[in-house]
Motif scaffolding. Sequence first.
Motif, PDB file in Angstrom:
ATOM      1  N   LEU A   1       3.895  -7.766  17.341  1.00 31.00           N
ATOM      2  CA  LEU A   1       2.627  -7.490  15.508  1.00 31.00           C
ATOM      3  C   LEU A   1       1.648  -6.943  15.589  1.00 31.00           C
ATOM      4  N   ALA A   2       1.507  -6.449  16.673  1.00 26.88           N
ATOM      5  CA  ALA A   2       0.159  -5.204  17.248  1.00 26.88           C
ATOM      6  C   ALA A   2       0.565  -4.373  17.289  1.00 26.88           C
ATOM      7  N   ALA A   3       1.894  -3.664  18.033  1.00 29.70           N
ATOM      8  CA  ALA A   3       3.096  -2.693  17.164  1.00 29.70           C
ATOM      9  C   ALA A   3       2.563  -2.738  15.399  1.00 29.70           C
ATOM     10  N   VAL A   4       3.223  -3.336  15.028  1.00 31.40           N
ATOM     11  CA  VAL A   4       3.276  -3.603  12.699  1.00 31.40           C
ATOM     12  C   VAL A   4       2.486  -3.094  13.219  1.00 31.40           C
ATOM     13  N   SER A   5       1.329  -3.682  13.131  1.00 31.66           N
ATOM     14  CA  SER A   5      -0.042  -2.892  13.182  1.00 31.66           C
ATOM     15  C   SER A   5      -1.012  -1.764  12.871  1.00 31.66           C
ATOM     16  N   GLY A   6      -0.351  -1.219  13.720  1.00 30.26           N
ATOM     17  CA  GLY A   6      -0.067   0.420  14.557  1.00 30.26           C
ATOM     18  C   GLY A   6       0.548   0.741  13.100  1.00 30.26           C
ATOM     19  N   LEU A   7       2.134   0.042  12.933  1.00 35.22           N
ATOM     20  CA  LEU A   7       2.524   1.158  12.082  1.00 35.22           C
ATOM     21  C   LEU A   7       1.568   1.412  10.929  1.00 35.22           C
ATOM     22  N   LEU A   8       1.705  -0.259  10.603  1.00 35.46           N
ATOM     23  CA  LEU A   8       0.554   0.423   9.004  1.00 35.46           C
ATOM     24  C   LEU A   8      -0.366   0.762   8.975  1.00 35.46           C
ATOM     25  N   THR A   9      -1.640   0.935  10.388  1.00 40.07           N
ATOM     26  CA  THR A   9      -2.954   1.900  10.299  1.00 40.07           C
ATOM     27  C   THR A   9      -2.299   3.268  10.700  1.00 40.07           C
ATOM     28  N   LEU A  10      -2.070   3.790  10.960  1.00 41.11           N
ATOM     29  CA  LEU A  10      -2.093   4.798  11.582  1.00 41.11           C
ATOM     30  C   LEU A  10      -0.269   5.505  10.956  1.00 41.11           C
ATOM     31  N   ALA A  11       0.538   5.306  11.298  1.00 45.17           N
ATOM     32  CA  ALA A  11       1.199   6.127  10.972  1.00 45.17           C
ATOM     33  C   ALA A  11       2.334   6.361   9.836  1.00 45.17           C
ATOM     34  N   GLU A  12       2.250   4.963   8.802  1.00 46.60           N
ATOM     35  CA  GLU A  12       2.235   4.660   7.303  1.00 46.60           C
ATOM     36  C   GLU A  12       1.087   5.836   6.698  1.00 46.60           C
ATOM     37  N   PRO A  13      -0.176   5.905   6.820  1.00 44.09           N
ATOM     38  CA  PRO A  13      -0.942   6.632   6.153  1.00 44.09           C
ATOM     39  C   PRO A  13      -1.032   8.153   6.406  1.00 44.09           C
ATOM     40  N   LEU A  14       0.193   8.348   7.960  1.00 44.06           N
ATOM     41  CA  LEU A  14       0.186   9.829   8.424  1.00 44.06           C
ATOM     42  C   LEU A  14       1.011  10.158   7.898  1.00 44.06           C
ATOM     43  N   LEU A  15       2.708  10.120   7.993  1.00 51.43           N
ATOM     44  CA  LEU A  15       3.790  10.203   7.362  1.00 51.43           C
ATOM     45  C   LEU A  15       3.150  10.623   5.684  1.00 51.43           C
ATOM     46  N   ARG A  16       2.600   9.609   5.174  1.00 50.70           N
ATOM     47  CA  ARG A  16       2.396  10.053   3.502  1.00 50.70           C
ATOM     48  C   ARG A  16       2.150  11.178   3.928  1.00 50.70           C
ATOM     49  N   GLY A  17       0.566  11.492   4.597  1.00 46.34           N
ATOM     50  CA  GLY A  17      -0.249  12.766   4.505  1.00 46.34           C
ATOM     51  C   GLY A  17       1.085  14.116   4.643  1.00 46.34           C
ATOM     52  N   LEU A  18       1.381  13.716   5.403  1.00 44.38           N
ATOM     53  CA  LEU A  18       2.616  15.004   5.440  1.00 44.38           C
ATOM     54  C   LEU A  18       3.535  15.558   4.957  1.00 44.38           C
ATOM     55  N   VAL A  19       4.497  14.156   3.978  1.00 40.02           N
ATOM     56  CA  VAL A  19       4.952  14.254   2.587  1.00 40.02           C
ATOM     57  C   VAL A  19       4.380  15.004   1.266  1.00 40.02           C
ATOM     58  N   GLY A  20       2.995  14.397   1.538  1.00 40.82           N
ATOM     59  CA  GLY A  20       2.604  14.752  -0.068  1.00 40.82           C
ATOM     60  C   GLY A  20       2.200  13.839  -0.828  1.00 40.82           C
ATOM     61  N   LEU A  21       2.536  12.193  -0.169  1.00 43.87           N
ATOM     62  CA  LEU A  21       2.243  11.337  -1.016  1.00 43.87           C
ATOM     63  C   LEU A  21       1.183  10.653  -0.535  1.00 43.87           C
ATOM     64  N   PRO A  22       0.500  10.004  -2.385  1.00 42.48           N
ATOM     65  CA  PRO A  22      -0.646   9.983  -2.305  1.00 42.48           C
ATOM     66  C   PRO A  22      -0.435   8.345  -2.063  1.00 42.48           C
ATOM     67  N   ALA A  23      -2.059   7.577  -1.383  1.00 41.54           N
ATOM     68  CA  ALA A  23      -2.020   6.392  -1.211  1.00 41.54           C
ATOM     69  C   ALA A  23      -1.847   5.887  -2.036  1.00 41.54           C
ATOM     70  N   PRO A  24      -1.296   4.837  -2.156  1.00 45.64           N
ATOM     71  CA  PRO A  24      -0.802   3.628  -3.221  1.00 45.64           C
ATOM     72  C   PRO A  24      -2.034   3.250  -3.564  1.00 45.64           C
ATOM     73  N   ALA A  25      -2.286   2.825  -4.883  1.00 45.77           N
ATOM     74  CA  ALA A  25      -3.278   2.208  -5.292  1.00 45.77           C
ATOM     75  C   ALA A  25      -3.586   0.784  -5.003  1.00 45.77           C
ATOM     76  N   PRO A  26      -3.935   0.131  -3.878  1.00 47.91           N
ATOM     77  CA  PRO A  26      -4.651  -1.069  -3.530  1.00 47.91           C
ATOM     78  C   PRO A  26      -4.677  -1.912  -4.558  1.00 47.91           C
ATOM     79  N   TYR A  27      -4.553  -3.492  -4.085  1.00 46.84           N
ATOM     80  CA  TYR A  27      -4.271  -4.136  -5.155  1.00 46.84           C
ATOM     81  C   TYR A  27      -5.030  -5.109  -3.730  1.00 46.84           C
TER      82      TYR A  27
END
Length: 469
Positions: free
Chosen positions: A366-392
């Motif tokens: 579960l700590a790895a899942v936290s790392g995925l969502l904290t670091l990997a997900e925004p990094l990958l979004r940046g690499l493909v040019g996707l903006p961050a989803p609007a927080p809700y």
Amino acid sequence: MSASDGRAPSGLADPLEAGRNTHDPDGVEEALALVSGRTLRPDPARGPERSPEAADGGGHRAVSWPQARSIAARAGRGGPVRTQRVALDQAVGRVLGEPLTALCDLPPFDTSAMDGWAVAGPGPWTVSGGDSVLAGQSAPPPLEDGTAVRIATGARIPPEATAVIRSEHARTDAGQRLLHAERSVSQGQDIRSRGQECRLGDRLLPAACAVTPAVLGLAAAAGYDELAVVRRPRVEVLVLGDELLTAGRPHDGLIRDALGPMLGPWLGALGAEVVAARRLGDDAGALRRAVTASEAEVIITTGGTAAGPVDHVHPVLRETDATLLIDSVAVRPGHPMLLAALAASGGGPEGVSPARYLVGLPGNPLAAVSGLLTLAEPLLRGLVGLPAPAPYRMPVRVPVQGHPYDTRLVPFVHHDDGLTPVRYSGPAMLRGIAAADGLAVVPPGGARPGDELEVLELPWVPGAFSADV
């Protein structure tokens, strides 16, 4: 795996400690400057610059969870977005690499919106003795004033026609020679005019849109056979730990590898192309060779990010001249996570740009899942040019215990009136996240019933929630 003490290891540049100032509160610009080799002008209010060794000292603190997400996203956006052209049937789930512009008018000609009668001028109308006008036929002959002809939905409107009357709104006399309208008829009714939806060259969608089935249909209608899409970031997964089994039941101090099977599909759902997933064990030499030989844009490691006797990620980063962007995040679970830049190449907006990254995930699942969502997900979004989803945000239904100083990521399920945390959400557990709809971001100190919490959704539709989870 041993717990991290939150300190940057000696010899690794820590851009965040030096980057804390009023002009760059998240340390993002300092981080990217070190990766790209740029020199930033010092801030007089900060006093003299600190050396990397001084920044790596005992005063180093974990960055906040929002800072970590911001730095990872900005790092991913530091270089040019690479594109490729793919056939339409291969484009769903990808990201548009350039704006989608219309290659033709839509509709490409005036068409009938209904099955019925095309008429010219005022009625009643003499029914044409010719064949009905059907979709897919070439241009029909002009329609003389005071006449009508049968027409199908999608068929081309005959020249000089002024309206279409729906079948249910018209009747013919006994001889089928004269057509009468049972409702008033207006000019242009039920005619889809050429270019009503778009004109040739109109911009239909901007770049960086996800290609959904609807986008695919629009592209096909607009004349496309293939699309320019962003290349998926190539990701290599390196699973560390001598205690891990790849098959069978746990035994004799050995446990099953839960991250290896999970990370590939999860990263794929985040838009990555997983080119390899390898188990290296606790072998520093193998890790160093894998990191230096990899051609992936992103390397994901599992475990080994702390400071124990077999935690080799930091030493390997030192030996390979990596630049540490994030070393520990103030989040639970998963605080020993890290992000490092492994290389740089020319071509970026200021002469150089980051090219390769390593995301170090903790070994607990579960700590790895936290790392995925904290670091990997925004990094990958940046690499493909996707903006961050609007927080809700959504209210929580029950009290949620918080950490005194750190953010907590807590698996939850949706209910009509808010969020309910799931059971079995310890750092080493996956039972809770397997039944969850997402993770709630719990601020330091916790949350009370009714407090609204930021929501991180999972990149797939979760299964049914079981009441005993």
